[in-house]
Motif scaffolding. Structure first.
Motif, short mmCIF file in Angstrom:
data_model
loop_
_atom_site.label_atom_id
_atom_site.label_comp_id
_atom_site.label_asym_id
_atom_site.label_seq_id
_atom_site.Cartn_x
_atom_site.Cartn_y
_atom_site.Cartn_z
N TYR A 98 0.81 -1.22 0.00
CA TYR A 98 0.00 0.00 0.00
C TYR A 98 0.85 1.27 0.00
O TYR A 98 0.30 2.37 -0.02
CB TYR A 98 -0.91 0.02 1.22
N GLN A 99 2.14 1.13 0.06
CA GLN A 99 3.09 2.25 0.11
C GLN A 99 2.80 3.14 1.31
O GLN A 99 2.78 4.37 1.22
CB GLN A 99 3.07 3.03 -1.20
N ILE A 100 2.60 2.49 2.45
CA ILE A 100 2.35 3.18 3.72
C ILE A 100 3.61 3.11 4.56
O ILE A 100 4.21 2.05 4.71
CB ILE A 100 1.16 2.54 4.48
N LYS A 101 4.03 4.26 5.08
CA LYS A 101 5.22 4.34 5.92
C LYS A 101 4.87 3.87 7.33
O LYS A 101 3.89 4.32 7.91
CB LYS A 101 5.71 5.79 5.96
N GLN A 102 5.69 3.00 7.89
CA GLN A 102 5.43 2.47 9.23
C GLN A 102 6.19 3.25 10.29
O GLN A 102 7.35 3.62 10.11
CB GLN A 102 5.82 0.99 9.30
N SER A 103 5.51 3.52 11.39
CA SER A 103 6.07 4.17 12.57
C SER A 103 5.67 3.34 13.77
O SER A 103 4.56 2.81 13.81
CB SER A 103 5.49 5.59 12.69
N MET A 104 6.57 3.21 14.74
CA MET A 104 6.25 2.41 15.92
C MET A 104 6.62 3.12 17.20
O MET A 104 7.61 3.85 17.26
CB MET A 104 6.98 1.07 15.88
N SER A 105 5.79 2.87 18.21
CA SER A 105 6.06 3.40 19.55
C SER A 105 7.37 2.83 20.08
O SER A 105 7.80 1.75 19.67
CB SER A 105 4.94 2.98 20.51
N ARG A 106 7.93 3.55 21.02
CA ARG A 106 9.10 3.02 21.71
C ARG A 106 8.66 1.86 22.58
O ARG A 106 7.52 1.80 23.04
CB ARG A 106 9.75 4.11 22.56
N ARG A 107 9.53 0.91 22.78
CA ARG A 107 9.21 -0.28 23.56
C ARG A 107 8.72 0.09 24.96
O ARG A 107 9.36 0.87 25.66
CB ARG A 107 10.44 -1.18 23.66
N GLY A 108 7.55 -0.45 25.32
CA GLY A 108 7.01 -0.27 26.66
C GLY A 108 6.51 1.14 26.97
O GLY A 108 6.36 1.50 28.13
N ASN A 109 6.26 1.95 25.95
CA ASN A 109 5.82 3.32 26.19
C ASN A 109 4.42 3.52 25.62
O ASN A 109 4.25 3.91 24.46
CB ASN A 109 6.81 4.31 25.57
N CYS A 110 3.40 3.27 26.45
CA CYS A 110 2.01 3.33 25.98
C CYS A 110 1.58 4.74 25.59
O CYS A 110 0.63 4.93 24.83
CB CYS A 110 1.07 2.76 27.02
N TRP A 111 2.28 5.78 26.07
CA TRP A 111 1.91 7.16 25.73
C TRP A 111 2.12 7.45 24.25
O TRP A 111 1.48 8.33 23.68
CB TRP A 111 2.70 8.15 26.57
N ASP A 112 3.02 6.70 23.60
CA ASP A 112 3.28 6.90 22.18
C ASP A 112 2.09 6.51 21.31
O ASP A 112 1.99 6.93 20.16
CB ASP A 112 4.51 6.10 21.73
#
Length: 183
Positions: A98-112
């Motif tokens: 789909y040509q979607i850029k992936q971003s991920m939260s920092r490990r163990g940081n639910c605020w992200d």
């Protein structure tokens, strides 16, 4: 995968940033899992799926619904936590297709990924019975009713200045068409 979103939750137009997460829902005599994709512009859920397993097939189905229902948009960023259903090869290949850029939260940081956590909290406290649902089908029906009938269409959202997600988007698109007709 980097945290490209970096808690920049204020998005100025639809289909720029989507967030996703998975939660559990008691249905009958077992847990079912609900994956939701939300457009951060209006805080509108644009894709969702339910399954008996919290795997990458579930998250792929929610992403596919979002992609198709939003008209196959370009230049979207998808943000999630680091769950295995989002880091799997299958899910990442779907993003690539789909040509979607992936971003991920920092490990163990639910605020992200706080917006998704907030959505699930609202669903569970405003809609879901404390004892869960009698069956998987009951749960699926209730989720659709909440997302389509209540959350997107009736429930005001403070981020939208008290407007529902649907009304916020309706106003954006009517203004967009008006502005683009002058150019």
């Amino acid at each position: 995968i980097a945290n490209y979103l970096d808690r920049q939750f204020a998005v100025v137009e639809p289909n720029q940033v989507w967030c996703g997460d998975v939660t559990y829902v008691w249905s009958g005599n077992r847990w079912s899992y609900l994956a939701v994709v939300m457009d951060l512009f209006s805080r509108k859920p644009v894709g969702w799926a339910m399954s008996g397993s919290p795997d990458s097939e579930l998250t792929k189905k929610a992403l596919m619904m979002a992609f198709e229902s939003r008209g196959r948009p370009k230049n979207v960023m998808f943000h999630s936590d680091q769950g295995c259903h989002y880091t799997s090869k299958k899910f990442r290949q779907q993003l690539w297709r789909y040509q979607i850029k992936q971003s991920m939260s920092r490990r163990g940081n639910c605020w992200d990924n706080a917006l998704m956590e907030r959505f699930f909290r609202s669903f569970k406290s405003e809609w879901m019975p404390t004892t869960g649902y009698g069956s998987f089908e009951d749960a699926k029906y209730a989720v659709n009713d909440y997302i389509i009938g209540y959350y997107s269409n009736v429930r005001p959202h403070s981020y939208n200045g008290g407007l529902t997600p649907n009304e916020s988007e309706r106003r954006y698109w009517s203004t967009y068409k008006l502005v683009s007709s002058f150019t």
